[in-house]
Scaffold this active site. Structure first.
Site, PDB file in Angstrom:
ATOM      1  N   TYR A 144       0.906  -1.219  -0.148  1.00  0.00           N
ATOM      2  CA  TYR A 144      -0.067  -0.001   0.132  1.00  0.00           C
ATOM      3  C   TYR A 144       0.678   1.246   0.101  1.00  0.00           C
ATOM      4  O   TYR A 144       0.511   2.411  -0.638  1.00  0.00           O
ATOM      5  CB  TYR A 144      -0.754  -0.084   1.173  1.00  0.00           C
ATOM      6  CG  TYR A 144      -2.272  -0.452   1.086  1.00  0.00           C
ATOM      7  CD1 TYR A 144      -2.326  -2.201   0.743  1.00  0.00           C
ATOM      8  CD2 TYR A 144      -3.379  -0.086   1.363  1.00  0.00           C
ATOM      9  CE1 TYR A 144      -3.339  -2.651   0.751  1.00  0.00           C
ATOM     10  CE2 TYR A 144      -4.623  -0.658   1.311  1.00  0.00           C
ATOM     11  CZ  TYR A 144      -4.724  -1.981   0.906  1.00  0.00           C
ATOM     12  OH  TYR A 144      -5.885  -2.672   0.893  1.00  0.00           O
ATOM     13  N   LYS A 195       3.140 -15.570   2.155  1.00  0.00           N
ATOM     14  CA  LYS A 195       3.197 -16.083   0.573  1.00  0.00           C
ATOM     15  C   LYS A 195       4.730 -16.380   0.353  1.00  0.00           C
ATOM     16  O   LYS A 195       5.327 -15.822  -0.220  1.00  0.00           O
ATOM     17  CB  LYS A 195       2.601 -15.436  -0.503  1.00  0.00           C
ATOM     18  CG  LYS A 195       2.590 -15.711  -1.806  1.00  0.00           C
ATOM     19  CD  LYS A 195       1.502 -17.041  -1.847  1.00  0.00           C
ATOM     20  CE  LYS A 195       1.540 -17.542  -3.333  1.00  0.00           C
ATOM     21  NZ  LYS A 195       0.884 -18.814  -3.337  1.00  0.00           N
ATOM     22  N   ASP A 228      -3.095 -18.120   0.049  1.00  0.00           N
ATOM     23  CA  ASP A 228      -4.174 -18.922  -0.934  1.00  0.00           C
ATOM     24  C   ASP A 228      -4.870 -19.758  -0.082  1.00  0.00           C
ATOM     25  O   ASP A 228      -5.880 -20.013  -0.156  1.00  0.00           O
ATOM     26  CB  ASP A 228      -3.463 -19.422  -2.388  1.00  0.00           C
ATOM     27  CG  ASP A 228      -2.256 -20.202  -1.935  1.00  0.00           C
ATOM     28  OD1 ASP A 228      -1.660 -20.165  -0.925  1.00  0.00           O
ATOM     29  OD2 ASP A 228      -1.856 -20.643  -2.947  1.00  0.00           O
ATOM     30  N   ASP A 252      -6.406  -7.152   4.222  1.00  0.00           N
ATOM     31  CA  ASP A 252      -7.499  -6.415   3.199  1.00  0.00           C
ATOM     32  C   ASP A 252      -8.240  -7.490   2.790  1.00  0.00           C
ATOM     33  O   ASP A 252      -9.554  -7.416   2.980  1.00  0.00           O
ATOM     34  CB  ASP A 252      -6.957  -5.728   2.151  1.00  0.00           C
ATOM     35  CG  ASP A 252      -8.072  -4.803   1.634  1.00  0.00           C
ATOM     36  OD1 ASP A 252      -8.948  -4.425   2.260  1.00  0.00           O
ATOM     37  OD2 ASP A 252      -8.038  -4.743   0.151  1.00  0.00           O
ATOM     38  N   ASP A 256     -12.192  -9.066   4.143  1.00  0.00           N
ATOM     39  CA  ASP A 256     -13.427  -9.105   3.591  1.00  0.00           C
ATOM     40  C   ASP A 256     -13.981 -10.621   3.386  1.00  0.00           C
ATOM     41  O   ASP A 256     -15.271 -10.700   3.606  1.00  0.00           O
ATOM     42  CB  ASP A 256     -13.323  -8.553   2.235  1.00  0.00           C
ATOM     43  CG  ASP A 256     -13.680  -7.131   2.047  1.00  0.00           C
ATOM     44  OD1 ASP A 256     -13.173  -6.627   3.065  1.00  0.00           O
ATOM     45  OD2 ASP A 256     -14.161  -6.614   1.088  1.00  0.00           O
TER      46      ASP A 256
HETATM   47  C1  IPM Z   1     -10.318  -1.367   4.030  1.00  0.00           C
HETATM   48  C2  IPM Z   1     -10.624  -0.642   2.744  1.00  0.00           C
HETATM   49  C3  IPM Z   1      -9.312   0.213   2.499  1.00  0.00           C
HETATM   50  C4  IPM Z   1      -8.176  -0.760   2.323  1.00  0.00           C
HETATM   51  C5  IPM Z   1      -9.580   0.948   1.060  1.00  0.00           C
HETATM   52  C6  IPM Z   1     -10.889   1.660   1.161  1.00  0.00           C
HETATM   53  C7  IPM Z   1      -8.248   1.831   0.968  1.00  0.00           C
HETATM   54  O1  IPM Z   1     -10.733  -1.760   1.723  1.00  0.00           O
HETATM   55  O2  IPM Z   1     -10.292  -0.926   5.209  1.00  0.00           O
HETATM   56  O3  IPM Z   1     -10.164  -2.902   4.040  1.00  0.00           O
HETATM   57  O4  IPM Z   1      -7.887  -1.249   1.362  1.00  0.00           O
HETATM   58  O5  IPM Z   1      -7.410  -0.694   3.472  1.00  0.00           O
HETATM   59 MN    MN Z   2     -11.019  -3.858   2.502  1.00  0.00          MN
END
Ligand code: IPM
Ligand code: MN
Length: 366
Positions: A144, A195, A228, A252, A256
């Site tokens: 990032y 990884k 993975d 990240d 999710d």
């Molecule tokens: C999160 C979001 C952010 C990230 C984005 C919006 C920059 O997806 O907080 O997980 O990737 O960190």
């Molecule tokens: Mn995210």
């Protein structure tokens, strides 16, 4: 009576409406647990672009600097998607605020109450008791932020883009300590995800983590997994994990995945903790729901406020040491979303939530 001083950055989309409910909850909890709120609101993200010409204005930064914690809504939306990528709210507000306050430790609890296993896309028999795991994600390093990061035009006219994944020992060690602290308060197991079969940063990550745990936390059971495989294992048997510990981009993505198996992003809170302490001697932190701005339902009063309220609870716990008040909020949310026949469904967005009604129910259950 103690006064809790924090910055309120509602941001865009559903941010302001769920923030209102979270603040109502904090006020009531304050009267119960004998603390007063002293908060200042400021613009961040798209609304800040509109009002100040920049997504993270100096005035907002100042409000945050004068606070012991930041309660954050969410940023971004279709209105600002045509801006150059570097100026869009996510990149121009969220990433800089993380960096500005060295918020290197992102704590994302993945919790699914046993009564609500229907809300998860996983088969019930895989999660008979719900889900209770936590993801510790490194937040200020890796791909990032690594340099160089640029798009250039080559001599032959072709374009080339580069991102750089970079980690230093010290960055790995400090987040390893957060994983250790988290595991000590839970099941005492950490799975470090990398990884290392491909990436140099992961080879270093695995070595540093192994040495750090051996030296500082021999009682914690440490395992390693390729990313993975971790994605697959999350979908197969999430409760095999206790603390899932990983670098920025892997975290990240995996968080999710964790969000969806836990039923709804509308329930997931997060804490981003910093290298600095606030004036009370607790970690300075930013607290935000994981779900984003949900522009499709913004302004209709149907957004699930739980993630914002649970983020406020995390703020009380980590940045203000108000453990009982935090637990009281979490219990009230749990009671609200698990009682009644359809309430759970409503909480999980299987049908629209009435944001305000949900807020008052949670207040009643406090
Ligand atoms: C999160 C979001 C952010 C990230 C984005 C919006 C920059 O997806 O907080 O997980 O990737 O960190
Ligand atoms: Mn995210």
């Amino acid at each position: 009576m103690k006064t809790l001083k924090f910055a309120v950055l509602p941001g865009d989309g559903i941010g302001p409406e769920v923030m209102d409910v979270a603040l109502d909850v904090l006020k009531v909890v304050g009267t119960k647990f004998d603390f007063a709120l002293d908060y200042e609101s400021a613009d961040i993200g798209g609304i800040a672009i509109d009002n100040h010409g920049t997504a993270f204005p100096e005035s907002t930064r100042k409000v945050c600097e004068d606070s012991a914690a930041i309660l954050f809504g969410s940023v971004g939306g279709p209105k600002w998607e045509s801006l150059p990528p570097k100026e869009q709210p996510e990149r121009a507000a969220l990433l800089p605020i993380r960096k500005a306050f060295s918020l290197y430790a992102n704590v994302r609890p993945g919790l699914l109450y046993p009564q609500l296993t229907d809300a998860s896309p996983l088969k019930k028999e895989r999660i008979p008791d719900g889900i209770d795991i936590v993801c510790i994600r490194e937040l200020t390093g890796g791909i990032y932020f690594g340099q160089p990061k640029a798009t250039t035009t080559l001599e032959n006219g072709e374009e080339q883009a580069i991102d750089t994944m970079v980690y230093k020992t010290s960055e790995i060690e400090r987040i390893a300590q957060v994983a250790i602290d988290t595991a000590r308060a839970r099941g005492k197991r950490v799975c470090s995800v990398d990884k290392a079969n491909v990436l140099e940063t992961s080879v270093l990550w695995r070595r540093v983590v192994t040495e750090y745990f051996a030296k500082h936390a021999p009682e914690i059971e440490l395992s390693h997994m390729y990313v993975d495989n971790a994605a697959m294992q999350l979908a197969r048997d999430p409760n095999q994990f206790d603390v899932l510990f990983t670098e920025n981009m892997f975290g990240d993505i995996l968080s999710d995945a964790m969000g969806v198996i836990c039923g709804s992003l509308g329930m997931l809170a997060s804490a981003s903790l910093g290298a600095t302490q606030n004036s009370l001697g607790f970690p300075f932190g930013l607290y935000e729901p994981s779900g984003g701005t949900a522009p499709d339902i913004a302004g209709q009063g149907i957004a699930n406020p739980c993630a914002q309220i649970l983020s406020a609870a995390l703020m009380l716990r980590y940045s203000f040491g108000q453990l009982e008040a935090a637990a009281a909020i979490e219990a009230a949310v749990e009671k609200t979303v698990t009682s009644g026949t359809r309430t759970g469904d409503i909480a999980f967005g299987l049908q629209p939530v009435d944001t305000k009604t949900m807020g008052t129910t949670i207040l009643k259950n406090l």
